[in-house]
Each structure stands twice: as structure tokens, then as C-alpha cells.
Design an enzyme around this catalytic site. Structure first.
Site, PDB file in Angstrom:
ATOM      1  N   LYS A   1       0.841  -1.207   0.000  1.00  0.00           N
ATOM      2  CA  LYS A   1       0.000   0.000   0.000  1.00  0.00           C
ATOM      3  C   LYS A   1       0.873   1.254   0.000  1.00  0.00           C
ATOM      4  O   LYS A   1       0.617   2.215  -0.741  1.00  0.00           O
ATOM      5  CB  LYS A   1      -0.941  -0.019   1.219  1.00  0.00           C
ATOM      6  CG  LYS A   1      -2.038  -1.084   1.097  1.00  0.00           C
ATOM      7  CD  LYS A   1      -2.847  -1.281   2.383  1.00  0.00           C
ATOM      8  CE  LYS A   1      -3.845  -2.425   2.208  1.00  0.00           C
ATOM      9  NZ  LYS A   1      -4.690  -2.668   3.392  1.00  0.00           N
TER      10      LYS A   1
ATOM     11  N   GLN B   1      -4.595  -1.651   9.679  1.00  0.00           N
ATOM     12  CA  GLN B   1      -4.558  -2.962   9.039  1.00  0.00           C
ATOM     13  C   GLN B   1      -5.134  -4.022   9.985  1.00  0.00           C
ATOM     14  O   GLN B   1      -4.781  -4.080  11.156  1.00  0.00           O
ATOM     15  CB  GLN B   1      -3.108  -3.301   8.649  1.00  0.00           C
ATOM     16  CG  GLN B   1      -2.962  -4.553   7.823  1.00  0.00           C
ATOM     17  CD  GLN B   1      -3.596  -4.455   6.429  1.00  0.00           C
ATOM     18  OE1 GLN B   1      -3.706  -3.377   5.861  1.00  0.00           O
ATOM     19  NE2 GLN B   1      -4.032  -5.571   5.900  1.00  0.00           N
TER      20      GLN B   1
ATOM     21  N   ASP C   1     -11.046   2.910   4.359  1.00  0.00           N
ATOM     22  CA  ASP C   1     -11.359   1.477   4.273  1.00  0.00           C
ATOM     23  C   ASP C   1     -12.872   1.238   4.297  1.00  0.00           C
ATOM     24  O   ASP C   1     -13.328   0.129   4.008  1.00  0.00           O
ATOM     25  CB  ASP C   1     -10.742   0.728   5.464  1.00  0.00           C
ATOM     26  CG  ASP C   1      -9.444   0.017   5.106  1.00  0.00           C
ATOM     27  OD1 ASP C   1      -9.299  -0.388   3.944  1.00  0.00           O
ATOM     28  OD2 ASP C   1      -8.605  -0.149   6.002  1.00  0.00           O
TER      29      ASP C   1
END
Ligand code: GUN
Length: 307
Positions: free
Chosen positions: A54, A98, A121
Site C-alpha cells: 500500500k 490494518q 477502508d
């Protein structure tokens, strides 16, 4: 049936190029680049690889990124404090924590503290609720990427039967909502579904996101179906690879030489023989997740900068 590939690699690269062009437009107007903070707690090896990818993708698209690494022993309070500080940062448009988090960290508390305006997200309850209601929201990256791939590949969804296997918050549930928004008739299946092969065989579009290597075999796939395989499972046994990949010698050799190969939730030979369109693993869904993270970060920056 000669199945065609849904080329996530190519479409992901296209989306990343579009993001890079959007970032360039901000620069041309004298504005700062979008900024993403990636919070990585602990030592999960897969998470480390994902976060590294990422961060690299951000650099390639001209997006500023900051990786925040925290020890495996971190407490909920410590992670919350980091998120709080990122919420206050003017230069940070997107915050991703994450997953999975270490077991002692309260995932719900952490995700709920992220400013919904920076929730690239799409995991905050406010964004989940907006998605359910059909309001503008940050959409979770993997299902949003799959929708882009289907749209850009000319797959029509209106009135079609879509079956999603898996009910995770990250993929299955939001995937079902996005398909529903495009007027598909949607069924969500899971490990307790009765006659799973029979339900899957009804699908014009089958999305497998259950995390079990090659669970979906020939008897699950309606001839001509579009098959999207979200699974990323590692197999280490050459016999298992031979069963999964039929005559694909390269894959079997990979297991012998490198010790493992990646396989999805769908038996590759079943997709090749029965689908009209399918996503390969790797190179199908994977590249789209990161592309959509960049796209969501640019979207957030434009909103926050009033651009
Ligand atoms: N873990 C697995 N997929 C994802 C994702 O899309 N975002 C985050 N933050 N964690 C994940």
C-alpha cells in the site's frame, strides 16, 4: 466454454493511473497531495506485506503516506491514542488500520474512533450505515474494486442472480450491498448454508470470499457464470497443486521449487472449464483493493480540500 480472464491487474493499473492524474491536478492547483496513514500493529507477516504494498502504491501515485508501526503488545488505549492523533492531522486524509489486530486490541473501538471522513477502508459504522442506506460513503476497497472490474468489463448486473459466499465485514457483506445497489438479486451464503453447491449453481455472478482453498468446485458453477475469486490461500503440497491446476505444470513446479503457490477459494480447473469470465489468483481481485484505497484517499483529499 472458453473462459475469459477478468484482468484485475490491468484494471487496477488503469485506476491507479487515474488517481495519479487526479493528484497531479491538485498539484497544478497549488494544493497539497493526498495523505494516507497506515497503522500496522504487531508482526502478522501477511499484514506487513500488504501494508508495504500500500505504501509503495501511494508513492507511485504521488500520494503522501506514513506507516505507523506499533508493537504486538500494544493496548487498545495506545492504538486509540494513535488514531486520535491522526484524526487531528490536517495533512492526513485517509487512515487505515490494518486488520487483523492483535487479540487484546478492541477492533470495534479502534474502527469506531477513526474520523468517518478519513475512513478510506469504509469500516466505520457510519460508512457501513451509509452504504446500507444507499447514501454517499467510503466503500470497502475489495468489493468496490470488484464492482469497478465488473463495470469496466461490461458485466451487466441488473436483474441477475448474484451469490456471495462469505459474510465478512470486509468483503462478503459490503459486496452483497453493492451488488444489490446495481439491482442484482443477491444471496449471501456461509459455512452453515444448506446445499451450498445448489445455491451457488443459481448464480449468474458468483463471488467467493470464504477463505477456503478450492472449496468451490465444478458442481458449484453454472456454465457461463461470471466467477470472482477473492480467496488468497497458500498451498504447499504438489499433489494438491496438481489437483487444483490440472495440467498447469508451471504452478506445480512453483510448489516444488518455492515451496508454495497461491490458490483462491475456487478450483481453477472448474473456473476455466465452466465460467464465461473469471478472476485469476493472483492477478484478479488483489490489485484492485490497493487501487481503490488510493482512489478513496484521493476522494477524501478532494472533499477535505474543497477541490
Ligand atoms: N485486512 C484484510 N483486508 C484488509 C483491508 O482491506 N483493509 C484493512 N485495513 N485490513 C485488511
Amino acid at each position: 466454454m472458453t473462459a475469459q480472464i477478468l484482468d484485475g491487474k490491468r484494471i487496477g493499473a488503469q485506476i491507479r493511473d487515474e488517481v495519479a492524474a487526479g493528484v497531479e491536478l491538485l498539484r497544478a492547483r497549488g494544493l497539497r497531495p493526498p495523505g494516507l496513514a497506515a497503522v500496522l500493529v504487531g508482526e502478522n507477516p501477511a499484514s506487513r506485506v500488504y501494508v508495504a504494498s500500500k505504501v509503495k502504491a501511494c508513492a507511485e501515485a504521488g500520494v503522501f503516506s506514513e506507516k505507523i508501526e506499533m508493537p504486538q503488545s500494544s493496548t487498545t488505549a495506545e492504538v486509540l491514542a494513535r488514531v486520535e492523533a491522526l484524526n487531528r492531522r490536517e495533512d492526513i486524509d485517509g487512515i487505515l488500520v490494518q486488520l487483523p489486530l492483535p487479540p487484546q486490541v478492541d477492533e470495534g473501538a479502534v474502527l469506531s474512533l477513526i474520523d468517518p471522513a478519513k475512513d478510506v477502508d469504509g469500516f466505520h459504522p457510519v460508512n457501513v450505515g451509509r452504504l446500507v442506506l444507499g447514501q454517499p460513503a467510503f466503500e470497502p476497497c475489495t468489493p468496490a474494486g470488484i464492482m469497478q472490474m465488473l463495470r469496466r468489463s461490461g458485466v451487466r448486473l441488473q436483474g441477475k442472480r448474484a451469490v456471495v459466499v462469505g459474510r465478512s465485514h470486509i468483503v462478503g457483506k459490503p459486496m452483497a450491498l453493492l451488488l444489490l445497489r446495481e439491482h442484482a438479486t443477491v444471496t449471501i451464503c456461509h459455512s452453515r448454508t444448506q446445499d451450498l453447491p445448489g445455491v451457488c449453481r443459481e448464480a449468474d455472478v458468483l463471488v467467493a470470499a470464504i477463505g477456503k482453498a478450492t472449496l468451490i468446485t465444478h458442481e458449484f458453477i453454472r456454465p457461463g457464470a461470471v466467477v470472482v475469486d477473492v480467496g488468497m490461500n497458500r498451498i504447499t503440497n504438489p499433489e494438491e497443486a496438481a489437483r487444483a491446476f490440472g495440467g498447469d505444470e508451471a504452478r506445480i513446479r512453483q510448489v516444488r521449487e518455492k515451496g508454495s503457490t497461491l490458490v483462491g477459494d475456487v478450483l481453477p480447473t472448474a473456473m476455466w472449464e465452466l465460467a464465461s469470465l473469471y478472476t485469476p489468483v493472483p492477478g484478479g481481485v488483489g490489485p484492485l483493493t490497493i487501487a481503490m484505497l488510493l482512489s478513496n484517499t484521493l476522494k477524501s483529499a478532494k472533499i477535505r480540500l474543497g477541490a
